[in-house]
Design a protein around this motif. Structure first.
Motif, PDB file in Angstrom:
ATOM      1  N   CYS A  45       0.832  -1.216   0.000  1.00  0.00           N
ATOM      2  CA  CYS A  45       0.000   0.000   0.000  1.00  0.00           C
ATOM      3  C   CYS A  45       0.861   1.258   0.000  1.00  0.00           C
ATOM      4  O   CYS A  45       0.546   2.229  -0.700  1.00  0.00           O
ATOM      5  N   ARG A  46       1.948   1.261   0.760  1.00  0.00           N
ATOM      6  CA  ARG A  46       2.862   2.413   0.772  1.00  0.00           C
ATOM      7  C   ARG A  46       3.462   2.636  -0.623  1.00  0.00           C
ATOM      8  O   ARG A  46       3.576   3.770  -1.085  1.00  0.00           O
ATOM      9  N   LYS A  49       0.795   4.005  -2.961  1.00  0.00           N
ATOM     10  CA  LYS A  49       0.484   5.396  -2.599  1.00  0.00           C
ATOM     11  C   LYS A  49       1.572   6.351  -3.072  1.00  0.00           C
ATOM     12  O   LYS A  49       1.301   7.494  -3.408  1.00  0.00           O
TER      13      LYS A  49
END
Length: 61
Positions: A45-46, A49
């Motif tokens: 997810c990082r 993003k």
């Protein structure tokens, strides 16, 4: 992302506790060799993003 795309869904699993949230994938490569990959959902997810926002259009080369 390649491992996610080529994972065998019947061999996929998920492990989570208060510290870890991992996607556990496995499959076979073109030569029939079995592989396993552990993907941290938090790190994935990082990474997603951090990607720049861009419009992607289909292009014919």
């Amino acid at each position: 992302m390649n491992k996610i795309a080529h994972a065998d869904p019947s061999q996929a699993g998920f492990f989570a506790n208060s510290i870890f949230h991992d996607l556990i994938l496995s499959g076979k490569d073109k030569k029939g060799k079995i592989w396993i990959e552990i993907v941290s959902i938090v790190d994935l997810c990082r990474a997603v993003k951090s990607l720049p926002d861009q419009n992607i259009q289909n292009q014919t080369i």
